[in-house]
Scaffold this active site. Structure first.
Site, short mmCIF file in Angstrom:
data_model
loop_
_atom_site.label_atom_id
_atom_site.label_comp_id
_atom_site.label_asym_id
_atom_site.label_seq_id
_atom_site.Cartn_x
_atom_site.Cartn_y
_atom_site.Cartn_z
N GLY A 35 -62.74 -14.36 -61.44
CA GLY A 35 -62.46 -14.24 -62.86
C GLY A 35 -61.08 -13.65 -63.08
O GLY A 35 -60.47 -13.12 -62.14
N LEU A 36 -60.61 -13.74 -64.29
CA LEU A 36 -59.29 -13.23 -64.65
C LEU A 36 -59.18 -11.72 -64.46
O LEU A 36 -60.21 -11.02 -64.43
CB LEU A 36 -59.01 -13.54 -66.12
N SER A 37 -57.96 -11.23 -64.35
CA SER A 37 -57.74 -9.79 -64.36
C SER A 37 -58.24 -9.23 -65.70
O SER A 37 -57.92 -9.79 -66.74
CB SER A 37 -56.23 -9.51 -64.20
N GLY A 38 -59.03 -8.19 -65.64
CA GLY A 38 -59.55 -7.59 -66.87
C GLY A 38 -60.80 -8.26 -67.41
O GLY A 38 -61.31 -7.90 -68.47
N GLY A 40 -63.72 -8.08 -66.05
CA GLY A 40 -64.85 -7.17 -65.84
C GLY A 40 -65.52 -7.33 -64.49
O GLY A 40 -66.61 -6.80 -64.27
N LYS A 41 -64.87 -8.03 -63.57
CA LYS A 41 -65.44 -8.25 -62.24
C LYS A 41 -65.81 -6.94 -61.54
O LYS A 41 -66.94 -6.77 -61.08
CB LYS A 41 -64.43 -8.97 -61.31
N SER A 42 -64.85 -6.02 -61.47
CA SER A 42 -65.09 -4.76 -60.74
C SER A 42 -66.16 -3.92 -61.43
O SER A 42 -67.02 -3.34 -60.76
CB SER A 42 -63.80 -3.95 -60.66
N SER A 109 -59.38 -14.60 -57.10
CA SER A 109 -59.54 -15.89 -56.39
C SER A 109 -59.34 -17.06 -57.36
O SER A 109 -60.28 -17.80 -57.64
CB SER A 109 -60.88 -15.97 -55.66
S1 PPS Z 1 -56.25 -12.67 -55.71
O1 PPS Z 1 -55.57 -13.62 -56.59
O2 PPS Z 1 -57.69 -12.97 -55.62
O3 PPS Z 1 -55.62 -12.64 -54.39
O4 PPS Z 1 -56.10 -11.24 -56.40
P1 PPS Z 1 -56.89 -9.87 -56.07
O5 PPS Z 1 -56.85 -9.57 -54.61
O6 PPS Z 1 -58.21 -9.90 -56.72
O7 PPS Z 1 -55.97 -8.79 -56.77
C1 PPS Z 1 -55.82 -8.80 -58.15
C2 PPS Z 1 -55.38 -7.44 -58.67
O8 PPS Z 1 -54.02 -7.19 -58.40
C3 PPS Z 1 -53.34 -6.74 -59.56
N1 PPS Z 1 -52.19 -7.65 -59.70
C4 PPS Z 1 -52.19 -8.97 -59.99
N2 PPS Z 1 -53.18 -9.85 -60.31
C5 PPS Z 1 -52.84 -11.14 -60.54
N3 PPS Z 1 -51.59 -11.62 -60.48
C6 PPS Z 1 -50.57 -10.77 -60.17
N4 PPS Z 1 -49.31 -11.26 -60.11
C7 PPS Z 1 -50.86 -9.41 -59.91
N5 PPS Z 1 -50.10 -8.33 -59.58
C8 PPS Z 1 -50.91 -7.29 -59.46
C9 PPS Z 1 -54.31 -6.70 -60.68
O9 PPS Z 1 -54.56 -5.34 -60.93
C10 PPS Z 1 -55.58 -7.38 -60.16
O10 PPS Z 1 -56.74 -6.57 -60.35
P2 PPS Z 1 -57.92 -6.92 -61.37
O11 PPS Z 1 -58.99 -5.95 -60.98
O12 PPS Z 1 -58.35 -8.34 -61.16
O13 PPS Z 1 -57.36 -6.65 -62.73
#
Ligand code: PPS
Length: 200
Positions: A35-38, A40-42, A109
């Site tokens: 899912g997208l960053s933010g 709510g996955k974690s 992912s």
């Molecule tokens: S991935 O795409 O699956 O390899 O990413 P992941 O290992 O889940 O790491 C995502 C978290 O890294 C931070 N972050 C970014 N996310 C997306 N794109 C960019 N460029 C990026 N830079 C830093 C971000 O805090 C993600 O955390 P979550 O918990 O998803 O918000």
């Protein structure tokens, strides 16, 4: 290309899968949350871990963000680096699942090819869970201020803004984060127990 030594032989485990199932009351498995960053996955992963743990399940969380502080500290957010990040996550998750744990993986992912690779590595005890959230909502929430930085260009290749996110078309389960957190946690927990909770 990966180089595999020819001088290696795998050793058999001293505990069988069946013995673990009988001891733990469930088998191991990988619950892969995309899912997208933010989105709510974690948060969902942690709350689900808590609930499963309180029911005596052997459960663990592998969080993409967390593993990037250690095992994956050498990796960034290019396609190649995300692929390697997720390959390592899948390999670790598989090891933990083989050793009896229910492993909740929470990682953006973003592409289907990454998730297909993870499924390929783990095998039959893999399930793909889509933590579905509206991008506008994630950006409005922006819990870590990352969307703002992505908009100004301070962060490059940011998923959903300057890098793609492919929503799964065939997820094993979809969690709609427009509903309350408790709903996602209950749904996911019941799903996990129905898949991994009984003797096969
Ligand atoms: S991935 O795409 O699956 O390899 O990413 P992941 O290992 O889940 O790491 C995502 C978290 O890294 C931070 N972050 C970014 N996310 C997306 N794109 C960019 N460029 C990026 N830079 C830093 C971000 O805090 C993600 O955390 P979550 O918990 O998803 O918000």
């Amino acid at each position: 290309a990966t180089r595999v030594s020819t001088d290696i032989t795998a050793v058999d485990s001293s505990v069988t899968v069946q013995e673990r199932i009988e001891m733990n009351g469930h088998r191991g498995g990988v619950i892969w949350m995309t899912g997208l960053s933010g989105a709510g996955k974690s948060t969902i992963a942690m709350a689900t871990q808590r609930l499963l743990f309180s029911r005596g399940r052997h459960v663990a969380v592998l969080d993409g963000d967390n593993l990037r502080h250690g095992l994956n500290r050498d990796l960034g957010f290019t396609d190649t680096d995300r692929l390697e990040n997720l390959r390592r996550l899948a390999e670790v998750a598989k090891l933990m699942a083989v050793n009896g744990s229910l492993v909740l993986v929470s990682a953006i992912s973003p592409l289907q090819k990454y998730r297909d690779m993870a499924r390929e590595i783990v095998g039959e005890d893999f399930r793909e869970i889509y933590v579905s959230a509206d991008i506008a909502l994630c950006e409005a929430r922006d819990p870590k201020g990352l969307y703002r930085k992505a908009r100004t260009g301070e962060i490059k290749n940011f998923t959903g803004i300057s890098a793609p996110y492919e929503a799964p078309q065939n997820a094993d389960l979809v969690l709609d984060t427009a509903k309350p957190l408790e709903f996602a946690v209950t749904t996911l927990t019941e799903y996990i127990e129905s898949i991994f909770g009984e003797l096969p």
